[in-house]
Design a protein around this motif. Structure first.
Motif, PDB file in Angstrom:
ATOM      1  N   MET A  30       0.876  -1.180  -0.092  1.00 10.56           N
ATOM      2  CA  MET A  30       0.096  -0.102  -0.236  1.00 10.56           C
ATOM      3  C   MET A  30       0.783   1.198   0.028  1.00 10.56           C
ATOM      4  SD  MET A  30      -3.180  -0.932   2.669  1.00 10.56           S
ATOM      5  CE  MET A  30      -4.108   0.513   2.488  1.00 10.56           C
ATOM      6  N   ALA A  31       0.287   2.438  -0.629  1.00 11.33           N
ATOM      7  CA  ALA A  31       1.136   3.667  -0.552  1.00 11.33           C
ATOM      8  C   ALA A  31       0.589   3.955   0.958  1.00 11.33           C
ATOM      9  CB  ALA A  31       0.624   4.465  -1.684  1.00 11.33           C
ATOM     10  N   VAL A  32       1.781   4.977   1.304  1.00  8.15           N
ATOM     11  CA  VAL A  32       1.256   5.740   2.426  1.00  8.15           C
ATOM     12  C   VAL A  32       2.032   7.063   1.897  1.00  8.15           C
ATOM     13  CG1 VAL A  32       3.621   5.331   3.569  1.00  8.15           C
ATOM     14  CG2 VAL A  32       1.549   5.990   4.969  1.00  8.15           C
ATOM     15  N   ALA A  33       1.189   8.149   2.595  1.00 11.69           N
ATOM     16  CA  ALA A  33       1.439   9.779   2.384  1.00 11.69           C
ATOM     17  C   ALA A  33       1.632  10.228   3.550  1.00 11.69           C
ATOM     18  CB  ALA A  33       0.316  10.457   1.755  1.00 11.69           C
ATOM     19  N   GLY A  34       0.451  10.878   4.277  1.00  8.30           N
ATOM     20  CA  GLY A  34       0.897  11.313   5.838  1.00  8.30           C
ATOM     21  C   GLY A  34       0.869  10.126   6.704  1.00  8.30           C
ATOM     22  N   GLY A  35       0.371   9.113   6.466  1.00 17.27           N
ATOM     23  CA  GLY A  35      -0.088   8.066   7.388  1.00 17.27           C
ATOM     24  C   GLY A  35      -0.813   8.178   8.499  1.00 17.27           C
ATOM     25  N   THR A  36      -1.644   9.558   8.396  1.00 17.49           N
ATOM     26  CA  THR A  36      -2.735   9.642   9.777  1.00 17.49           C
ATOM     27  C   THR A  36      -3.674   8.877   9.575  1.00 17.49           C
ATOM     28  OG1 THR A  36      -3.782  11.461   8.535  1.00 17.49           O
ATOM     29  CG2 THR A  36      -2.041  12.045   9.704  1.00 17.49           C
ATOM     30  N   ASP A  37      -3.872   8.031   8.488  1.00 17.10           N
ATOM     31  CA  ASP A  37      -5.066   7.209   8.350  1.00 17.10           C
ATOM     32  C   ASP A  37      -4.607   5.696   8.335  1.00 17.10           C
ATOM     33  OD1 ASP A  37      -7.951   6.237   8.118  1.00 17.10           O
ATOM     34  OD2 ASP A  37      -7.529   5.812   5.956  1.00 17.10           O
ATOM     35  N   GLY A 107      -1.149  14.994   7.246  1.00 19.48           N
ATOM     36  CA  GLY A 107      -1.943  14.504   6.380  1.00 19.48           C
ATOM     37  C   GLY A 107      -1.818  15.144   4.984  1.00 19.48           C
ATOM     38  N   THR A 108      -2.548  14.332   3.957  1.00 14.05           N
ATOM     39  CA  THR A 108      -2.449  14.859   2.293  1.00 14.05           C
ATOM     40  C   THR A 108      -3.769  14.822   1.827  1.00 14.05           C
ATOM     41  OG1 THR A 108      -2.174  12.877   1.597  1.00 14.05           O
ATOM     42  CG2 THR A 108      -0.116  14.003   2.009  1.00 14.05           C
ATOM     43  N   ILE A 109      -3.968  15.699   0.770  1.00  7.63           N
ATOM     44  CA  ILE A 109      -5.155  15.617   0.021  1.00  7.63           C
ATOM     45  C   ILE A 109      -5.396  13.963  -0.582  1.00  7.63           C
ATOM     46  CG2 ILE A 109      -4.088  17.037  -2.078  1.00  7.63           C
ATOM     47  CD1 ILE A 109      -7.769  17.786  -0.632  1.00  7.63           C
ATOM     48  N   GLY A 111      -4.406  11.395   0.362  1.00  7.19           N
ATOM     49  CA  GLY A 111      -4.669  10.425   1.583  1.00  7.19           C
ATOM     50  C   GLY A 111      -6.506  10.643   1.748  1.00  7.19           C
ATOM     51  N   ASN A 112      -6.656  11.901   1.890  1.00  8.55           N
ATOM     52  CA  ASN A 112      -8.014  12.188   2.331  1.00  8.55           C
ATOM     53  C   ASN A 112      -8.910  11.662   1.189  1.00  8.55           C
ATOM     54  OD1 ASN A 112     -10.428  14.616   2.479  1.00  8.55           O
ATOM     55  ND2 ASN A 112      -9.707  13.698   4.434  1.00  8.55           N
ATOM     56  N   VAL A 113      -8.802  11.902   0.036  1.00 11.29           N
ATOM     57  CA  VAL A 113      -9.667  11.384  -1.088  1.00 11.29           C
ATOM     58  C   VAL A 113      -9.635   9.846  -0.888  1.00 11.29           C
ATOM     59  CG1 VAL A 113      -9.580  11.140  -3.639  1.00 11.29           C
ATOM     60  CG2 VAL A 113      -9.194  13.202  -2.614  1.00 11.29           C
ATOM     61  N   SER A 158     -14.710  11.081   4.435  1.00 10.75           N
ATOM     62  CA  SER A 158     -13.655  12.213   3.982  1.00 10.75           C
ATOM     63  C   SER A 158     -14.516  13.448   3.776  1.00 10.75           C
ATOM     64  CB  SER A 158     -13.123  11.521   2.812  1.00 10.75           C
ATOM     65  OG  SER A 158     -12.486  12.815   1.952  1.00 10.75           O
ATOM     66  N   ASP A 159     -13.724  14.563   4.552  1.00 12.45           N
ATOM     67  CA  ASP A 159     -14.353  15.737   4.377  1.00 12.45           C
ATOM     68  C   ASP A 159     -14.431  16.314   2.863  1.00 12.45           C
ATOM     69  OD1 ASP A 159     -15.618  16.774   6.812  1.00 12.45           O
ATOM     70  OD2 ASP A 159     -13.562  16.356   7.360  1.00 12.45           O
ATOM     71  N   THR A 160     -13.289  15.902   1.910  1.00 13.31           N
ATOM     72  CA  THR A 160     -13.134  16.602   0.833  1.00 13.31           C
ATOM     73  C   THR A 160     -14.075  16.025  -0.384  1.00 13.31           C
ATOM     74  OG1 THR A 160     -11.084  15.310   0.207  1.00 13.31           O
ATOM     75  CG2 THR A 160     -10.995  17.500   1.312  1.00 13.31           C
TER      76      THR A 160
HETATM   77  C1  LIG Z   1      -7.811  11.451  15.263  1.00 13.34           C
HETATM   78  C2  LIG Z   1      -8.020  11.666  13.754  1.00 13.34           C
HETATM   79  C3  LIG Z   1      -9.071  12.697  13.233  1.00 13.34           C
HETATM   80  C4  LIG Z   1      -9.164  12.644  11.935  1.00 13.34           C
HETATM   81  N1  LIG Z   1     -10.334  13.536  11.250  1.00 13.34           N
HETATM   82  C5  LIG Z   1     -10.562  13.525  10.096  1.00 13.34           C
HETATM   83  C6  LIG Z   1     -11.648  14.478   9.647  1.00 13.34           C
HETATM   84  O1  LIG Z   1     -12.190  15.165  10.395  1.00 13.34           O
HETATM   85  N2  LIG Z   1     -11.919  14.323   8.384  1.00 13.34           N
HETATM   86  C7  LIG Z   1     -11.571  13.475   7.465  1.00 13.34           C
HETATM   87  O2  LIG Z   1     -11.446  13.739   6.362  1.00 13.34           O
HETATM   88  N3  LIG Z   1     -10.315  12.806   7.915  1.00 13.34           N
HETATM   89  C8  LIG Z   1      -9.796  12.823   9.146  1.00 13.34           C
HETATM   90  N4  LIG Z   1      -8.818  12.130   9.722  1.00 13.34           N
HETATM   91  C9  LIG Z   1      -8.290  11.166   8.844  1.00 13.34           C
HETATM   92  C10 LIG Z   1      -6.955  11.672   8.017  1.00 13.34           C
HETATM   93  O3  LIG Z   1      -5.985  12.192   8.999  1.00 13.34           O
HETATM   94  C11 LIG Z   1      -6.927  12.405   6.909  1.00 13.34           C
HETATM   95  O4  LIG Z   1      -8.191  11.997   5.975  1.00 13.34           O
HETATM   96  C12 LIG Z   1      -5.807  12.867   5.982  1.00 13.34           C
HETATM   97  O5  LIG Z   1      -6.015  13.575   4.916  1.00 13.34           O
HETATM   98  C13 LIG Z   1      -5.215  11.465   5.580  1.00 13.34           C
HETATM   99  O6  LIG Z   1      -4.032  11.585   4.463  1.00 13.34           O
HETATM  100  P1  LIG Z   1      -2.793  10.879   4.560  1.00 13.34           P
HETATM  101  O7  LIG Z   1      -1.801  11.420   3.932  1.00 13.34           O
HETATM  102  O8  LIG Z   1      -2.283  10.947   6.052  1.00 13.34           O
HETATM  103  O9  LIG Z   1      -3.307   9.499   4.443  1.00 13.34           O
HETATM  104  P2  LIG Z   1      -2.567   7.968   4.405  1.00 13.34           P
HETATM  105  O10 LIG Z   1      -2.959   7.475   5.954  1.00 13.34           O
HETATM  106  O11 LIG Z   1      -1.039   8.167   3.956  1.00 13.34           O
HETATM  107  O12 LIG Z   1      -3.406   7.374   3.444  1.00 13.34           O
HETATM  108  C14 LIG Z   1      -4.678   6.927   3.727  1.00 13.34           C
HETATM  109  C15 LIG Z   1      -5.087   6.073   2.665  1.00 13.34           C
HETATM  110  O13 LIG Z   1      -4.930   6.666   1.150  1.00 13.34           O
HETATM  111  C16 LIG Z   1      -3.873   5.787   0.481  1.00 13.34           C
HETATM  112  N5  LIG Z   1      -3.300   6.996  -0.265  1.00 13.34           N
HETATM  113  C17 LIG Z   1      -2.740   7.967   0.211  1.00 13.34           C
HETATM  114  N6  LIG Z   1      -2.066   8.841  -0.668  1.00 13.34           N
HETATM  115  C18 LIG Z   1      -2.304   8.087  -1.945  1.00 13.34           C
HETATM  116  C19 LIG Z   1      -2.224   8.280  -3.213  1.00 13.34           C
HETATM  117  N7  LIG Z   1      -1.466   9.375  -3.821  1.00 13.34           N
HETATM  118  N8  LIG Z   1      -2.418   7.376  -4.033  1.00 13.34           N
HETATM  119  C20 LIG Z   1      -3.215   6.060  -3.769  1.00 13.34           C
HETATM  120  N9  LIG Z   1      -3.370   5.994  -2.685  1.00 13.34           N
HETATM  121  C21 LIG Z   1      -3.302   6.978  -1.821  1.00 13.34           C
HETATM  122  C22 LIG Z   1      -3.270   5.042   1.508  1.00 13.34           C
HETATM  123  O14 LIG Z   1      -2.691   3.844   0.797  1.00 13.34           O
HETATM  124  C23 LIG Z   1      -4.216   4.681   2.399  1.00 13.34           C
HETATM  125  O15 LIG Z   1      -5.142   3.859   2.040  1.00 13.34           O
HETATM  126  C24 LIG Z   1      -8.285  12.097  10.848  1.00 13.34           C
HETATM  127  C25 LIG Z   1      -7.459  10.977  11.464  1.00 13.34           C
HETATM  128  C26 LIG Z   1      -7.392  10.913  12.913  1.00 13.34           C
HETATM  129  C27 LIG Z   1      -6.218   9.909  13.376  1.00 13.34           C
END
Ligand SMILES: Cc1cc2nc3c(=O)[nH]c(=O)nc-3n(C[C@H](O)[C@H](O)[C@H](O)COP(=O)(O)OP(=O)(O)OC[C@H]3O[C@@H](n4cnc5c(N)ncnc54)[C@H](O)[C@@H]3O)c2cc1C
Ligand code: SF4
Length: 322
Positions: A30-37, A107-109, A111-113, A158-160
Motif C-alpha cells: 500500500m502507498a502511504v502519504a501522511g500516514g494519519t489514516d 495528512g495529505t489531500i 490520503g483524504n480522497v 472524508s471531508d473533501t
Molecule cells: C484523530 C483523527 C481525526 C481525523 N479526522 C478527520 C476528519 O475530520 N476528516 C477527515 O476527512 N479525515 C480525518 N482523519 C483522517 C486523516 O487524517 C485524513 O483523512 C488525512 O487527509 C489522510 O491523509 P494521509 O496523507 O495521512 O493519508 P494516509 O494515511 O497516508 O493514506 C490514507 C489512505 O490513502 C491511500 N493513499 C494515500 N495517498 C495516496 C495516493 N497518492 N495514491 C493512492 N493512494 C493513496 C493510502 O494507501 C491509504 O489507504 C482523521 C484522522 C485521525 C487520526
C-alpha cells in the motif's frame, strides 16, 4: 500501547519508481502519504500491508497550480493557500475542517480522497474487535450494524470527497499501464469494504478542479467537537445561476452512506427555481428522505437523518444571491 506490525518500508525516488514498486509488490503493498489514516489502521490490525511505499519525499506529488492540486499536498499548506481559499471556498472549508492542526501538518489531500471507510464496530483495537468476534469488513463474517446485510455499511468519512463530487473535480491516477482520469464521483463505490474504484496498483497523482467561473459551492460538516472529529454528516452543494434562477445544482451528502450520496430529488427541487423558502424546504425534505444513516457513527441515527434536512437547507440558504 498499540504497536505497528512488522512491514517493509520502501522509499521510491519518483512516481515512476513508486508505481513500478506498487505493481511489483502486488496487492499486499500500500502507498502511504501522511500516514494519519493508514498507520492507525495498521496499529489496530485493520489494514496489514506487507510493504508500505512512502510518497512523502516525492516532489512530483507537491504543488498547486491554479486548478491543479498535486495529491501529496499537505493539508496545512492548502489551508494557508490564499488563492484556494478565494477561488475554491467549499474545498478550502472542507480541508480546514479535517481532524486537527497537528494531523493536518502530516495528512495529505490524496490520503483524504482515498480514506478508508469507518464504522463503530471497525475503528477499534484488535482486542475489542476480537471480543465481538470481529466483523465482515475485517477478520469476521457478520455485519454487527445489520446482521442480514451482505454488504458492509461502513461510511465514507472524508471531508473533501463530497465537495470534489459536487464541484465536478477529476482525479488523475498513474500506474505502470499509464494515466487514467476519473470523475471524483466515479471513484467511490457503495461498499464499505471495496470502497474505491482505484486499482490496487494505481497512485493518485493529482486533482483537477473546475475553473471558478460563476458557480458557487458550500460545505457544511456535522460533528461532536468543532475542533476535532470526523464528520457524521457532510453536505456539499454546488450551484450555477442565471440571474437569481438556479440553472444547475449538485447536492451530495457524506458520512451517511458508504460513498458520497448524490441527492437527485434535492437537485430537482431547486433547478429552474429561485432559491426561496419553498424551493429550499423542498430540497431539505428530499435530503431527509435520501439520507439513511446507520447506527455506526457518533450521534443518534434519527437525529443525523433530521440534520441532513437542516444542513442542506442551511447550505442552500448560504448560497442565495443577496
Ligand atoms: C484523530 C483523527 C481525526 C481525523 N479526522 C478527520 C476528519 O475530520 N476528516 C477527515 O476527512 N479525515 C480525518 N482523519 C483522517 C486523516 O487524517 C485524513 O483523512 C488525512 O487527509 C489522510 O491523509 P494521509 O496523507 O495521512 O493519508 P494516509 O494515511 O497516508 O493514506 C490514507 C489512505 O490513502 C491511500 N493513499 C494515500 N495517498 C495516496 C495516493 N497518492 N495514491 C493512492 N493512494 C493513496 C493510502 O494507501 C491509504 O489507504 C482523521 C484522522 C485521525 C487520526
Ligand atoms: S458496517 Fe458491518 S461489516 Fe461494515 S465495518 Fe461495520 S459492522 Fe463491520
Amino acid at each position: 500501547m498499540m504497536r505497528l506490525p512488522p512491514f517493509r518500508y520502501l522509499r521510491p525516488k519518483s512516481v515512476a519508481e513508486a508505481v513500478r514498486m506498487l505493481a511489483g509488490e502486488g496487492p499486499t503493498a500500500m502507498a502511504v502519504a501522511g500516514g494519519t489514516d493508514l498507520y492507525p489502521n495498521m496499529k489496530r490490525r485493520h489494514q496489514m500491508p506487507k510493504t508500505v511505499i512512502a510518497l512523502r519525499g516525492l516532489q512530483e506529488l507537491k504543488g498547486v497550480d491554479g486548478t491543479r492540486i498535486a495529491a501529496g499536498e499537505i493539508l496545512t499548506d492548502l489551508e494557508r493557500n490564499a488563492r484556494l481559499r478565494a477561488e475554491q471556498p467549499a474545498l478550502w472549508t472542507a480541508v480546514r475542517s479535517i481532524s486537527t492542526p497537528v494531523l493536518r501538518n502530516m495528512g495529505t489531500i490524496g490520503g483524504n480522497v482515498c480514506l478508508d471507510t469507518r464504522c463503530t464496530y471497525y475503528n477499534q483495537n484488535h482486542e475489542w474487535r476480537r471480543a465481538i468476534d470481529f466483523c465482515m469488513k475485517c477478520d469476521g463474517t457478520t455485519c454487527w450494524v445489520a446482521p442480514s446485510s451482505k454488504t458492509c455499511l461502513a461510511i465514507n468519512s472524508s471531508d473533501t470527497a463530497p465537495v470534489l463530487c459536487a464541484i465536478g473535480a477529476r482525479l488523475r491516477f498513474q500506474s505502470v499501464d499509464g494515466e487514467r482520469v476519473l470523475e471524483a464521483k466515479d471513484l467511490y463505490r457503495s461498499d464499505g469494504i471495496d470502497y474505491l474504484r482505484k486499482r490496487p496498483h494505481e497512485l493518485l497523482t493529482g486533482l483537477l478542479l473546475p475553473k471558478p467561473d460563476g458557480w458557487r459551492a458550500a460545505y457544511l460538516k456535522l460533528r461532536r467537537r468543532g475542533a476535532f472529529d470526523f464528520p457524521v454528516l457532510g453536505v456539499a452543494v454546488c450551484l450555477e445561476f442565471e440571474g437569481r434562477t438556479v440553472t444547475s445544482a449538485r447536492i451530495y451528502l457524506n458520512a451517511v452512506s458508504m460513498s458520497p450520496l448524490e441527492v437527485v430529488e434535492a437537485q430537482k427541487a431547486v433547478t429552474g427555481q429561485e432559491l426561496n423558502e419553498r424551493s429550499i424546504a423542498a430540497a431539505g425534505d428530499a435530503a431527509f428522505v435520501a439520507a439513511k444513516p446507520m447506527d455506526n457513527a457518533d450521534f443518534h441515527l434519527h437525529w443525523r437523518k433530521e440534520m441532513a434536512r437542516v444542513y442542506v437547507k442551511r447550505a442552500l440558504d448560504g448560497l442565495r444571491p443577496r
